[in-house]
Design a protein around this motif. Structure first.
Motif, PDB file in Angstrom:
ATOM      1  N   UNK A 103       0.831  -1.207   0.000  1.00  0.00           N
ATOM      2  CA  UNK A 103       0.000   0.000   0.000  1.00  0.00           C
ATOM      3  C   UNK A 103       0.868   1.261   0.000  1.00  0.00           C
ATOM      4  N   UNK A 104       1.881   1.274   0.857  1.00  0.00           N
ATOM      5  CA  UNK A 104       2.765   2.449   0.902  1.00  0.00           C
ATOM      6  C   UNK A 104       3.477   2.644  -0.428  1.00  0.00           C
ATOM      7  N   UNK A 105       3.918   1.533  -1.034  1.00  0.00           N
ATOM      8  CA  UNK A 105       4.666   1.629  -2.284  1.00  0.00           C
ATOM      9  C   UNK A 105       3.803   2.193  -3.404  1.00  0.00           C
ATOM     10  N   UNK A 106       2.476   2.124  -3.247  1.00  0.00           N
ATOM     11  CA  UNK A 106       1.580   2.669  -4.272  1.00  0.00           C
ATOM     12  C   UNK A 106       1.240   4.124  -3.986  1.00  0.00           C
ATOM     13  N   UNK A 107       1.888   4.700  -3.004  1.00  0.00           N
ATOM     14  CA  UNK A 107       1.662   6.118  -2.735  1.00  0.00           C
ATOM     15  C   UNK A 107       0.520   6.368  -1.772  1.00  0.00           C
ATOM     16  N   UNK A 108       0.090   5.337  -1.044  1.00  0.00           N
ATOM     17  CA  UNK A 108      -0.964   5.554  -0.058  1.00  0.00           C
ATOM     18  C   UNK A 108      -0.355   6.162   1.206  1.00  0.00           C
TER      19      UNK A 108
ATOM     20  N   UNK B 225      19.179  -4.857  -1.980  1.00  0.00           N
ATOM     21  CA  UNK B 225      17.768  -4.564  -1.698  1.00  0.00           C
ATOM     22  C   UNK B 225      17.639  -3.274  -0.897  1.00  0.00           C
ATOM     23  N   UNK B 226      18.540  -3.072   0.054  1.00  0.00           N
ATOM     24  CA  UNK B 226      18.533  -1.838   0.829  1.00  0.00           C
ATOM     25  C   UNK B 226      18.688  -0.638  -0.103  1.00  0.00           C
ATOM     26  N   UNK B 227      19.626  -0.779  -1.050  1.00  0.00           N
ATOM     27  CA  UNK B 227      19.842   0.300  -2.010  1.00  0.00           C
ATOM     28  C   UNK B 227      18.570   0.571  -2.812  1.00  0.00           C
ATOM     29  N   UNK B 228      17.936  -0.527  -3.271  1.00  0.00           N
ATOM     30  CA  UNK B 228      16.712  -0.376  -4.068  1.00  0.00           C
ATOM     31  C   UNK B 228      15.652   0.393  -3.289  1.00  0.00           C
ATOM     32  N   UNK B 229      15.532   0.045  -1.993  1.00  0.00           N
ATOM     33  CA  UNK B 229      14.491   0.661  -1.193  1.00  0.00           C
ATOM     34  C   UNK B 229      14.824   2.092  -0.803  1.00  0.00           C
ATOM     35  N   UNK B 230      16.080   2.489  -0.996  1.00  0.00           N
ATOM     36  CA  UNK B 230      16.421   3.902  -0.796  1.00  0.00           C
ATOM     37  C   UNK B 230      15.827   4.755  -1.916  1.00  0.00           C
ATOM     38  N   UNK B 231      15.589   4.123  -3.085  1.00  0.00           N
ATOM     39  CA  UNK B 231      15.190   4.902  -4.251  1.00  0.00           C
ATOM     40  C   UNK B 231      13.734   5.349  -4.203  1.00  0.00           C
TER      41      UNK B 231
ATOM     42  N   UNK C 264       6.377  10.919  -4.433  1.00  0.00           N
ATOM     43  CA  UNK C 264       7.570  10.186  -4.896  1.00  0.00           C
ATOM     44  C   UNK C 264       7.222   8.744  -5.245  1.00  0.00           C
ATOM     45  N   UNK C 265       6.441   8.105  -4.364  1.00  0.00           N
ATOM     46  CA  UNK C 265       6.149   6.681  -4.573  1.00  0.00           C
ATOM     47  C   UNK C 265       5.183   6.466  -5.725  1.00  0.00           C
ATOM     48  N   UNK C 266       4.436   7.517  -6.087  1.00  0.00           N
ATOM     49  CA  UNK C 266       3.613   7.392  -7.296  1.00  0.00           C
ATOM     50  C   UNK C 266       4.499   7.425  -8.531  1.00  0.00           C
ATOM     51  N   UNK C 267       5.623   8.149  -8.450  1.00  0.00           N
ATOM     52  CA  UNK C 267       6.511   8.241  -9.617  1.00  0.00           C
ATOM     53  C   UNK C 267       7.497   7.087  -9.664  1.00  0.00           C
ATOM     54  N   UNK C 268       7.760   6.488  -8.496  1.00  0.00           N
ATOM     55  CA  UNK C 268       8.694   5.359  -8.436  1.00  0.00           C
ATOM     56  C   UNK C 268       7.948   4.156  -7.872  1.00  0.00           C
ATOM     57  N   UNK C 269       7.439   3.321  -8.758  1.00  0.00           N
ATOM     58  CA  UNK C 269       6.655   2.163  -8.331  1.00  0.00           C
ATOM     59  C   UNK C 269       7.559   1.033  -7.882  1.00  0.00           C
ATOM     60  N   UNK C 270       6.958   0.069  -7.180  1.00  0.00           N
ATOM     61  CA  UNK C 270       7.781  -1.019  -6.664  1.00  0.00           C
ATOM     62  C   UNK C 270       7.061  -2.356  -6.765  1.00  0.00           C
TER      63      UNK C 270
ATOM     64  N   UNK D 261      13.791   0.938 -15.337  1.00  0.00           N
ATOM     65  CA  UNK D 261      13.626  -0.217 -14.446  1.00  0.00           C
ATOM     66  C   UNK D 261      14.925  -0.502 -13.682  1.00  0.00           C
ATOM     67  N   UNK D 262      14.789  -0.696 -12.389  1.00  0.00           N
ATOM     68  CA  UNK D 262      15.911  -1.157 -11.576  1.00  0.00           C
ATOM     69  C   UNK D 262      15.487  -2.484 -10.966  1.00  0.00           C
ATOM     70  N   UNK D 263      16.284  -3.526 -11.216  1.00  0.00           N
ATOM     71  CA  UNK D 263      15.882  -4.854 -10.764  1.00  0.00           C
ATOM     72  C   UNK D 263      16.988  -5.485  -9.927  1.00  0.00           C
ATOM     73  N   UNK D 264      16.598  -5.988  -8.757  1.00  0.00           N
ATOM     74  CA  UNK D 264      17.529  -6.751  -7.932  1.00  0.00           C
ATOM     75  C   UNK D 264      17.366  -8.204  -8.314  1.00  0.00           C
TER      76      UNK D 264
END
Lengths: 290, 289
Positions: free
Chosen positions: A176-181, B82-88, B121-127, B237-240
């Protein structure tokens, strides 16, 4: 290595059987006690359980005595206690689980809530007497009673709700957080719906406990003889357990049967509550599609 | 309203030659090192240190992520990729007692600057996560969740987004008749593509994938890899990945992490055929890790 049963083996097999037997005996004694209790209550009370019994106000004549004011009082208390304690309890649980930093302050609060759940209810009654009845001058009103019962059940609701919130996998929150919630959206749209069945179970257990409590209500000064069904928050009240206690303490034999009829009514309300809980759980878990 | 999904940078930059659709599933689509060098950097990380409490997990990482390319992060378990990825996308913010220094620029903007809108930010950088994590809701609700929390209310618009996202994730044909069924009834591979579709629905520019195929069988893995090829036309795309063949197959640039440090980063072809550092060579030839 011989496959022949040695003495040691046959003894351990015997012990194993004995243990199973003891466990079975424990279960049976529980069931026997329950059946005995129900039989006792029903055989005494069922004849007295008439429509008039439900409708009548209390009386000094067993034949005319009814449970209307106690039933109404209990339903009022139930409703008010739910309205007061459920939002506060779930809110506190959400704060502690989702928002509070895991620091020493939170540990302190958490430990205290766990301890409060084990405090005897009479203690809450005395607190209610001092705080609501005297200090807030609510007198012996339904509101004071409901507030006192809310104190009794709040720790139970908080602990059960926390348990339910903790059972929601963290991966759901991450997604949810990763989707911007936002935190609020995550809690409202994902975490709460997924934990509603668990929370409801805790709430119903707590409310059922509130229904059976007499001690804290007696402590705040609720009396048994209320010759009217309460209609306002400020009215004096009685409740089912108080009325039942009062009847069973009287010398006349007939009143003991009246008390038994009262217990049947109390059990009936409890069963209704549990049925609602099962229904709500079922509906809520249908909406979650695990 | 940010729909339909069409990444404008893709047109404005124009450095990457856009291959025709028929080439989409061949490996010749990998960007050449010249193209990589010419690509605009979508994310620029410089001197990044990261701490879990007193434990330092990343040491002075500097890495550029070129736009519309696939960057693979490889390295042994616990190396910090993975830590690095989650910093992004600042997912590490969720973990208490973490600390970070250095810069992470997304389109030239520091995402760790105070007053950054993390939600934006998280809308522009999906995960996409290692283990597929669909919500216990319907397929439709899963995809529509991102746009919904962003404020899209109109059913018709949501429906359009859901369909478009599922088509991009190559899942539409498999699920179009059961949009109101639980997402958890899908197979593992389908669930992971659903999660990719869900990430695409917020119209991100960058897609972070944390070992997206590690829990899948070879056939489902191949589908995800094909998907990554297609998606890089529109997304960065950044992939671990733990799987070096996978890194070699899907990525244009590869970065090798070891014990919290970025040992080497470069065009995938070069890194795998002619690594500059002996540690890299040891790892990719399977001598450790």
């Amino acid at each position: 290595m011989s496959l022949q049963t040695s003495n040691r083996h046959s003894r351990s097999r015997l012990l194993s059987h004995a243990f199973a037997g003891i466990c079975l005996l424990s279960t049976l004694s529980c069931i026997a006690a329950l059946i005995l209790l129900l039989w006792q209550v029903f055989s005494h009370g069922i004849d007295w359980l008439t429509w008039d019994f439900i409708r009548n106000l209390p009386s000094r004549f067993p034949a005319k005595a009814g449970i209307r004011s106690a039933l109404a009082g209990s339903l009022w208390l139930l409703g008010l206690t739910t309205v007061i304690s459920v939002p506060i309890g779930i809110g506190a649980a959400i704060y502690l689980e989702e928002y509070a930093n895991k620091n020493r302050w939170r540990t302190l609060v958490q430990t205290n809530i766990a301890n409060l759940a084990g405090v005897p209810s009479i203690v809450y009654g005395i607190l209610g007497l001092g705080l609501f009845v005297r200090f807030m001058a609510l007198e012996r009103s339904i509101l004071a009673g409901a507030l006192t019962l809310s104190l009794v059940v709040l720790p139970i609701i908080i602990l059960a709700s926390q348990e339910a919130l903790r059972a929601v996998p963290p991966s759901i929150r991450s997604a949810s957080f990763a989707l911007g919630a936002t935190k609020w959206q995550t809690v409202w749209h994902q975490v709460l719906p997924a934990s509603i069945p668990g929370i409801m179970t805790g709430v119903i257990l707590a409310i059922a406990r509130a229904l059976g409590e007499a001690a804290p209500l007696l402590a705040i000064g609720a009396v048994a003889y209320i010759p009217f069904a309460p209609s306002r928050l400020s009215d004096e009240f009685t409740a089912l357990p108080i009325q039942i206690f009062n009847w069973s303490a009287r010398p006349q034999e007939d009143f003991h049967s009246v008390a038994a009829a009262g217990i049947i009514v109390l059990l009936g309300v409890l069963i209704c509550l549990n049925a609602i809980a099962v229904f709500v759980r079922y509906r809520a878990s249908k909406r979650i599609r695990w | 309203m940010n729909f339909p999904i069409q990444n404008e940078q893709n047109d404005s930059v124009g450095v990457s030659s856009r291959p025709v659709a028929s080439m989409a599933s061949t490996s010749s689509i990998a960007r050449s090192s010249d193209e990589l060098a010419a690509a605009r950097s979508k994310i620029a990380v410089s001197n990044l240190d990261f701490f879990y409490g007193s434990h330092q997990a990343l040491f002075d990482i500097t890495l550029k992520v070129p736009e519309n390319c696939v960057t693979a992060l490889i390295g042994p378990s616990g190396c910090g990729k993975s830590t690095f990825l989650r910093c992004l996308n600042r997912m590490n913010d969720m973990i208490e007692e973490t600390r970070l220094s250095g810069n992470v620029l997304l389109d030239g903007e520091d995402i760790y600057r105070p007053r950054t809108d993390v939600v934006e930010l998280r809308k522009r950088v999906g995960m996409v996560f290692q283990k597929s994590n669909p919500f216990p809701k319907t397929i439709f609700e899963n995809i529509a969740y991102g746009p919904k929390v962003a404020g899209t209310r109109k059913r018709a618009v949501l429906q359009e987004i859901v369909e478009h996202s599922l088509k991009q994730a190559a899942l539409w044909d498999e699920v179009k008749d059961r949009m109101n069924k639980s997402a958890l009834q899908l197979s593992g591979g389908q669930q992971q593509r659903l999660c990719i579709a869900r990430a695409l629905a917020t119209n991100p520019a960058v897609l972070l994938m944390d070992e997206p195929a590690s829990a899948l069988d070879p056939a489902a893995t191949a589908r995800i890899e094909d998907l990554i090829f297609e998606l890089k036309e529109n997304y960065t795309i950044v992939i671990v990945t733990h799987n070096m063949q996978q890194a070699a197959r899907v990525s244009d640039q590869t970065a090798f992490f070891f014990q919290g440090e970025l040992v080497e980063a470069g065009p995938t072809n070069t890194l795998f055929t002619n690594p500059a550092k002996p540690q890299t060579e040891d790892y990719i030839t399977g001598r450790f890790g």
